[in-house]
Design a protein around this motif. Structure first.
Motif, PDB file in Angstrom:
ATOM      1  N   ASP A 124       8.407  -8.448  -0.666  1.00  0.00           N
ATOM      2  CA  ASP A 124       8.276  -8.062  -2.072  1.00  0.00           C
ATOM      3  C   ASP A 124       9.202  -8.910  -2.932  1.00  0.00           C
ATOM      4  OD1 ASP A 124      10.818  -6.961  -1.790  1.00  0.00           O
ATOM      5  OD2 ASP A 124      10.212  -4.928  -2.272  1.00  0.00           O
ATOM      6  N   ARG A 125       9.209  -8.658  -4.225  1.00  0.00           N
ATOM      7  CA  ARG A 125       9.993  -9.494  -5.146  1.00  0.00           C
ATOM      8  C   ARG A 125      11.488  -9.419  -4.901  1.00  0.00           C
ATOM      9  NH1 ARG A 125       7.096  -9.161 -11.039  1.00  0.00           N
ATOM     10  NH2 ARG A 125       5.070  -9.861 -10.306  1.00  0.00           N
ATOM     11  N   SER A 126      11.927  -8.361  -4.242  1.00  0.00           N
ATOM     12  CA  SER A 126      13.358  -8.227  -3.943  1.00  0.00           C
ATOM     13  C   SER A 126      13.713  -8.798  -2.580  1.00  0.00           C
ATOM     14  CB  SER A 126      13.761  -6.749  -3.998  1.00  0.00           C
ATOM     15  OG  SER A 126      13.572  -6.241  -5.288  1.00  0.00           O
ATOM     16  N   GLY A 127      12.742  -9.353  -1.869  1.00  0.00           N
ATOM     17  CA  GLY A 127      13.002  -9.956  -0.570  1.00  0.00           C
ATOM     18  C   GLY A 127      12.906  -9.002   0.599  1.00  0.00           C
ATOM     19  N   ARG A 128      12.397  -7.782   0.359  1.00  0.00           N
ATOM     20  CA  ARG A 128      12.295  -6.797   1.434  1.00  0.00           C
ATOM     21  C   ARG A 128      11.018  -6.997   2.238  1.00  0.00           C
ATOM     22  NH1 ARG A 128      13.518  -2.077  -2.785  1.00  0.00           N
ATOM     23  NH2 ARG A 128      11.714  -3.136  -3.639  1.00  0.00           N
ATOM     24  N   LYS A 129      11.095  -6.723   3.530  1.00  0.00           N
ATOM     25  CA  LYS A 129       9.920  -6.742   4.384  1.00  0.00           C
ATOM     26  C   LYS A 129       8.983  -5.624   3.959  1.00  0.00           C
ATOM     27  CE  LYS A 129      11.109  -8.538   8.884  1.00  0.00           C
ATOM     28  NZ  LYS A 129      11.252  -8.191  10.295  1.00  0.00           N
ATOM     29  N   LEU A 130       7.690  -5.847   4.151  1.00  0.00           N
ATOM     30  CA  LEU A 130       6.695  -4.833   3.839  1.00  0.00           C
ATOM     31  C   LEU A 130       6.075  -4.328   5.130  1.00  0.00           C
ATOM     32  CD1 LEU A 130       4.918  -6.645   0.891  1.00  0.00           C
ATOM     33  CD2 LEU A 130       6.540  -4.753   0.719  1.00  0.00           C
ATOM     34  N   CYS A 131       6.250  -3.058   5.407  1.00  0.00           N
ATOM     35  CA  CYS A 131       5.611  -2.420   6.548  1.00  0.00           C
ATOM     36  C   CYS A 131       4.405  -1.669   6.002  1.00  0.00           C
ATOM     37  CB  CYS A 131       6.564  -1.461   7.249  1.00  0.00           C
ATOM     38  SG  CYS A 131       5.797  -0.629   8.659  1.00  0.00           S
ATOM     39  N   LEU A 132       3.232  -2.002   6.504  1.00  0.00           N
ATOM     40  CA  LEU A 132       1.996  -1.411   6.015  1.00  0.00           C
ATOM     41  C   LEU A 132       1.469  -0.414   7.035  1.00  0.00           C
ATOM     42  CD1 LEU A 132       0.393  -4.791   4.925  1.00  0.00           C
ATOM     43  CD2 LEU A 132       1.757  -3.245   3.512  1.00  0.00           C
ATOM     44  N   GLU A 133       1.033   0.740   6.546  1.00  0.00           N
ATOM     45  CA  GLU A 133       0.395   1.735   7.397  1.00  0.00           C
ATOM     46  C   GLU A 133      -1.011   1.959   6.874  1.00  0.00           C
ATOM     47  OE1 GLU A 133       2.467   5.360   8.030  1.00  0.00           O
ATOM     48  OE2 GLU A 133       4.339   4.366   8.530  1.00  0.00           O
ATOM     49  N   PHE A 134      -1.975   1.974   7.772  1.00  0.00           N
ATOM     50  CA  PHE A 134      -3.371   2.161   7.420  1.00  0.00           C
ATOM     51  C   PHE A 134      -3.893   3.439   8.071  1.00  0.00           C
ATOM     52  CE2 PHE A 134      -2.477  -2.357   7.296  1.00  0.00           C
ATOM     53  CZ  PHE A 134      -2.958  -2.708   6.040  1.00  0.00           C
ATOM     54  N   PRO A 135      -3.762   4.578   7.381  1.00  0.00           N
ATOM     55  CA  PRO A 135      -4.179   5.855   7.983  1.00  0.00           C
ATOM     56  C   PRO A 135      -5.657   5.891   8.362  1.00  0.00           C
ATOM     57  CG  PRO A 135      -2.926   6.222   5.973  1.00  0.00           C
ATOM     58  CD  PRO A 135      -3.180   4.763   6.062  1.00  0.00           C
ATOM     59  N   GLY A 136      -6.491   5.112   7.706  1.00  0.00           N
ATOM     60  CA  GLY A 136      -7.926   5.121   7.981  1.00  0.00           C
ATOM     61  C   GLY A 136      -8.304   4.579   9.335  1.00  0.00           C
ATOM     62  N   VAL A 137      -7.460   3.753   9.939  1.00  0.00           N
ATOM     63  CA  VAL A 137      -7.785   3.178  11.252  1.00  0.00           C
ATOM     64  C   VAL A 137      -7.207   3.999  12.395  1.00  0.00           C
ATOM     65  CG1 VAL A 137      -8.020   0.834  10.378  1.00  0.00           C
ATOM     66  CG2 VAL A 137      -5.820   1.601  11.251  1.00  0.00           C
ATOM     67  N   ARG A 138      -6.570   5.082  12.066  1.00  0.00           N
ATOM     68  CA  ARG A 138      -5.959   5.932  13.094  1.00  0.00           C
ATOM     69  C   ARG A 138      -7.061   6.612  13.918  1.00  0.00           C
ATOM     70  NH1 ARG A 138      -2.147  10.380  10.791  1.00  0.00           N
ATOM     71  NH2 ARG A 138      -1.083   8.531  10.054  1.00  0.00           N
ATOM     72  N   THR A 139      -6.944   6.560  15.223  1.00  0.00           N
ATOM     73  CA  THR A 139      -7.868   7.262  16.107  1.00  0.00           C
ATOM     74  C   THR A 139      -7.144   8.463  16.703  1.00  0.00           C
ATOM     75  OG1 THR A 139      -7.274   5.893  17.998  1.00  0.00           O
ATOM     76  CG2 THR A 139      -9.137   5.155  16.656  1.00  0.00           C
ATOM     77  N   LYS A 140      -7.738   9.052  17.679  1.00  0.00           N
ATOM     78  CA  LYS A 140      -7.149  10.250  18.276  1.00  0.00           C
ATOM     79  C   LYS A 140      -6.028   9.871  19.231  1.00  0.00           C
ATOM     80  CE  LYS A 140     -11.293  13.026  17.856  1.00  0.00           C
ATOM     81  NZ  LYS A 140     -12.283  13.827  18.525  1.00  0.00           N
ATOM     82  N   THR A 141      -4.840   9.757  18.690  1.00  0.00           N
ATOM     83  CA  THR A 141      -3.656   9.533  19.512  1.00  0.00           C
ATOM     84  C   THR A 141      -2.795  10.784  19.424  1.00  0.00           C
ATOM     85  OG1 THR A 141      -2.461   8.548  17.656  1.00  0.00           O
ATOM     86  CG2 THR A 141      -3.643   7.046  19.100  1.00  0.00           C
ATOM     87  N   THR A 142      -1.909  10.923  20.358  1.00  0.00           N
ATOM     88  CA  THR A 142      -1.033  12.088  20.326  1.00  0.00           C
ATOM     89  C   THR A 142       0.053  11.885  19.274  1.00  0.00           C
ATOM     90  OG1 THR A 142       0.473  11.199  21.990  1.00  0.00           O
ATOM     91  CG2 THR A 142      -1.406  12.485  22.797  1.00  0.00           C
TER      92      THR A 142
END
Length: 84
Positions: free
Chosen positions: A36-54
């Motif tokens: 991002d503009r402040s130099g921070r890493k971006l961790c992305l989460e995509f809830p739509g691709v989640r399958t049946k995991t515990t």
């Protein structure tokens, strides 16, 4: 999540079991190659691709990703941003 023996050491890929690895390979957690503009890493989460995991596998995978996200001194000082 990883037992008392892992309290005094870093969590590595060897600590993950088959369900944890499946959760990681789904692509639910990803790091952007950009910052991002402040130099921070971006961790992305995509809830739509989640399958049946515990829940346990998801928590362990998430902890592994976050614990290994800070790789350099710059990462420590700037932090990581979670985009969900």
């Amino acid at each position: 999540l990883f037992g008392e023996e892992s309290l005094d050491r870093d969590i590595t890929a060897e600590d993950l079991d088959e369900d944890d690895v499946k959760c990681l390979l789904e692509g639910y957690f990803q790091y952007s190659p950009f910052r991002d503009r402040s130099g921070r890493k971006l961790c992305l989460e995509f809830p739509g691709v989640r399958t049946k995991t515990t829940v346990r596998a998801e928590l362990r995978a998430r902890f592994y990703v976050w614990a290994n996200s800070v790789e350099t001194l710059v990462d420590v000082s700037t932090g990581v941003v979670l985009v969900n």
